[in-house]
Design a protein around this motif. Structure first.
Motif, PDB file in Angstrom:
ATOM      1  N   ALA A  59       6.376 -31.403   4.819  1.00 44.74           N
ATOM      2  CA  ALA A  59       5.568 -30.353   5.437  1.00 44.74           C
ATOM      3  C   ALA A  59       4.429 -29.940   4.512  1.00 44.74           C
ATOM      4  O   ALA A  59       3.310 -29.667   4.971  1.00 44.74           O
ATOM      5  CB  ALA A  59       6.447 -29.149   5.778  1.00 44.74           C
ATOM      6  N   THR A  63       0.473 -30.185   5.504  1.00 42.62           N
ATOM      7  CA  THR A  63      -0.389 -29.009   5.425  1.00 42.62           C
ATOM      8  C   THR A  63      -1.545 -29.260   4.468  1.00 42.62           C
ATOM      9  O   THR A  63      -2.689 -28.859   4.721  1.00 42.62           O
ATOM     10  CB  THR A  63       0.427 -27.788   4.972  1.00 42.62           C
ATOM     11  OG1 THR A  63       1.606 -27.662   5.769  1.00 42.62           O
ATOM     12  CG2 THR A  63      -0.385 -26.508   5.098  1.00 42.62           C
ATOM     13  N   ARG A 192       4.490 -31.451  13.642  1.00 43.79           N
ATOM     14  CA  ARG A 192       3.589 -31.466  12.482  1.00 43.79           C
ATOM     15  C   ARG A 192       2.184 -30.967  12.787  1.00 43.79           C
ATOM     16  O   ARG A 192       1.451 -30.601  11.864  1.00 43.79           O
ATOM     17  CB  ARG A 192       3.522 -32.885  11.909  1.00 43.79           C
ATOM     18  CG  ARG A 192       4.863 -33.433  11.424  1.00 43.79           C
ATOM     19  CD  ARG A 192       5.454 -32.573  10.329  1.00 43.79           C
ATOM     20  NE  ARG A 192       6.721 -33.130   9.840  1.00 43.79           N
ATOM     21  CZ  ARG A 192       7.445 -32.592   8.872  1.00 43.79           C
ATOM     22  NH1 ARG A 192       7.043 -31.463   8.301  1.00 43.79           N
ATOM     23  NH2 ARG A 192       8.566 -33.149   8.479  1.00 43.79           N
ATOM     24  N   ASP A 194       1.271 -28.191  13.889  1.00 45.17           N
ATOM     25  CA  ASP A 194       1.144 -26.829  13.359  1.00 45.17           C
ATOM     26  C   ASP A 194       0.682 -26.850  11.908  1.00 45.17           C
ATOM     27  O   ASP A 194      -0.163 -26.047  11.486  1.00 45.17           O
ATOM     28  CB  ASP A 194       2.486 -26.091  13.426  1.00 45.17           C
ATOM     29  CG  ASP A 194       3.031 -25.956  14.827  1.00 45.17           C
ATOM     30  OD1 ASP A 194       3.045 -26.963  15.563  1.00 45.17           O
ATOM     31  OD2 ASP A 194       3.468 -24.848  15.194  1.00 45.17           O
ATOM     32  N   GLN A 195       1.268 -27.749  11.132  1.00 44.12           N
ATOM     33  CA  GLN A 195       0.994 -27.787   9.698  1.00 44.12           C
ATOM     34  C   GLN A 195      -0.411 -28.283   9.404  1.00 44.12           C
ATOM     35  O   GLN A 195      -1.096 -27.735   8.534  1.00 44.12           O
ATOM     36  CB  GLN A 195       2.073 -28.642   9.020  1.00 44.12           C
ATOM     37  CG  GLN A 195       3.430 -27.978   9.098  1.00 44.12           C
ATOM     38  CD  GLN A 195       4.606 -28.928   9.000  1.00 44.12           C
ATOM     39  OE1 GLN A 195       4.448 -30.112   8.711  1.00 44.12           O
ATOM     40  NE2 GLN A 195       5.804 -28.411   9.244  1.00 44.12           N
ATOM     41  N   GLY A 199      -3.191 -25.771   7.817  1.00 44.75           N
ATOM     42  CA  GLY A 199      -3.906 -26.163   6.608  1.00 44.75           C
ATOM     43  C   GLY A 199      -5.405 -26.034   6.777  1.00 44.75           C
ATOM     44  O   GLY A 199      -6.112 -25.537   5.890  1.00 44.75           O
ATOM     45  N   THR A 254       6.071 -24.232  12.062  1.00 48.70           N
ATOM     46  CA  THR A 254       5.080 -23.169  11.953  1.00 48.70           C
ATOM     47  C   THR A 254       5.318 -22.339  10.697  1.00 48.70           C
ATOM     48  O   THR A 254       4.362 -21.995   9.976  1.00 48.70           O
ATOM     49  CB  THR A 254       5.132 -22.256  13.190  1.00 48.70           C
ATOM     50  OG1 THR A 254       5.213 -23.060  14.362  1.00 48.70           O
ATOM     51  CG2 THR A 254       3.910 -21.362  13.256  1.00 48.70           C
ATOM     52  N   GLY A 257       4.356 -24.482   7.662  1.00 41.45           N
ATOM     53  CA  GLY A 257       2.913 -24.663   7.599  1.00 41.45           C
ATOM     54  C   GLY A 257       2.186 -23.398   7.193  1.00 41.45           C
ATOM     55  O   GLY A 257       1.230 -23.446   6.412  1.00 41.45           O
ATOM     56  N   ALA A 261       0.250 -23.324   3.742  1.00 36.13           N
ATOM     57  CA  ALA A 261      -1.199 -23.199   3.873  1.00 36.13           C
ATOM     58  C   ALA A 261      -1.720 -22.041   3.033  1.00 36.13           C
ATOM     59  O   ALA A 261      -2.729 -22.171   2.329  1.00 36.13           O
ATOM     60  CB  ALA A 261      -1.566 -23.000   5.341  1.00 36.13           C
TER      61      ALA A 261
END
Length: 359
Positions: A59, A63, A192, A194-195, A199, A254, A257, A261
């Protein structure tokens, strides 16, 4: 992290090294069957849960990709064909070597090469590539929609949040329909996305995140406490089984991420990063992390078994983590050789993909 534009970000190399360490530690201490450290172990020092559940390093990689490409491309006009060409030069040579090596292993072990070839062909759209190569499939799918995400970010800083909302609703629907969402949330763009998007948003909002040390520290502590709770509930494999019926996987991508992030943007923009020997060593581990990531699968499980059975008992989590760190640093050598002999020669053929106004 040096791009075809010549930009190099040592802070992001540090983050990439951390992500690789998390994944390597996860494989070293647990293998695929909870050996030498059992899957039901939960560390008393709660921040170390992110090592006990080190799969979360993927993850962090995802991100970071979103953050990096926003940093390189946000607000710029790009030659998309040249961009894809560069990504292929960056990822495919080593991936092809790994695919061939795994195929040779299967041939020597008497396994079906036809079935293996089919899984490789399916790797264009399914997470079926070996040695963690499934994550390259997810990256490729991200590249396909990257122009759309950049356009959305250019139109409104809030518009990409709608992508995360749609992803959450989709995962909820699929969980209701199938009874689980862990596999899709972990191994495909369904989770993924979301990540990657978070980012990208973190770069866009990095001015608000920089130097917010207390808030970022609180977010990291809360996240590690959450992961400790997740570990207690059974973690990746035993909540209560794999794939897990738990609805936590609707939100897990989520949560990961968001915190990663924030942490990346904070680390990248809050400090004058050292050029000390230690900093450069960590950066090298990050620079070679792609090689380390794909190649460590060939040796990590046997390395842990050898240490446990011939040197000392490492069923103790903390001791196993120390050995995992030692193993990770040792991977610097094959990572260097792989980077220089397999990756770097192809990187010389990259093209500039950021269009210069008026050119």
């Amino acid at each position: 992290m040096k791009s075809s534009s010549g930009a190099h970000f040592i802070a992001l190399d540090h983050v990439r090294a951390l992500a690789a360490l998390m994944v390597v530690t996860w494989h070293f201490i647990h293998a695929t069957n909870g050996y030498p450290v059992t899957f039901d172990y939960v560390p008393a020092i709660f921040p170390l849960a992110v090592l006990d559940e080190g799969h979360t390093g993927v993850a962090l990689f995802m991100t970071l990709s979103g953050y990096l490409f926003a940093k390189l491309l946000d607000g710029k006009s790009i030659d998309y064909r040249a961009f894809i060409w560069n990504r292929a030069l960056r990822l495919l040579p080593l991936l092809i070597v790994v695919i061939l090596l795994v195929g040779l292993q299967k041939l020597l072990n008497g396994e079906s090469i036809a079935a293996y070839a089919q899984s490789i062909a399916q790797g264009l759209w399914l997470p079926s590539l070996p040695n963690g190569g499934w994550s390259i499939t997810v990256e490729f799918h991200y590249y396909l929609i990257l122009p759309l995400l950049l356009w959305m970010l250019h139109q409104s800083q809030w518009l990409p949040f709608s992508v995360i909302g749609v992803a959450l609703v989709l995962r909820w629907f699929l969980h209701q329909h199938h009874g689980e969402i862990q596999f899709l949330a972990y191994a495909t763009l369904v989770g993924r996305i979301d990540q990657f998007v978070l980012g990208m948003l973190a770069y866009h909002f990095s001015g608000y995140i920089a130097r917010r040390h207390v808030l970022v520290l609180l977010a990291i502590v809360a996240f590690t406490a959450f992961y400790w709770f997740f570990d207690q509930q059974g973690g990746f494999f035993r909540n209560p089984s794999y794939p897990s019926p738990s609805p936590i996987w609707i939100f897990m991508p989520t949560i990961e991420g968001l915190v990663y992030a924030i942490g990346i943007a904070w680390y990248d923009n809050s400090f004058a990063h050292s050029q000390s020997n230690f900093s450069k060593l960590v950066a090298r581990l990050g620079e070679y992390s792609y090689s380390i990531y794909l190649l460590h699968f060939f040796v990590v499980f046997e390395a842990a078994r050898f240490v446990h059975e011939h040197i000392m008992d490492i069923s103790n989590f903390y001791l196993a983590c120390v050995w995992a760190l030692f193993f990770f640093v040792l991977m610097l050598l094959p990572g260097y050789v792989s980077f220089r002999l397999i990756e770097a020669p192809f990187l010389r053929h990259r093209r500039r993909y950021i269009k210069v106004p008026g050119a």
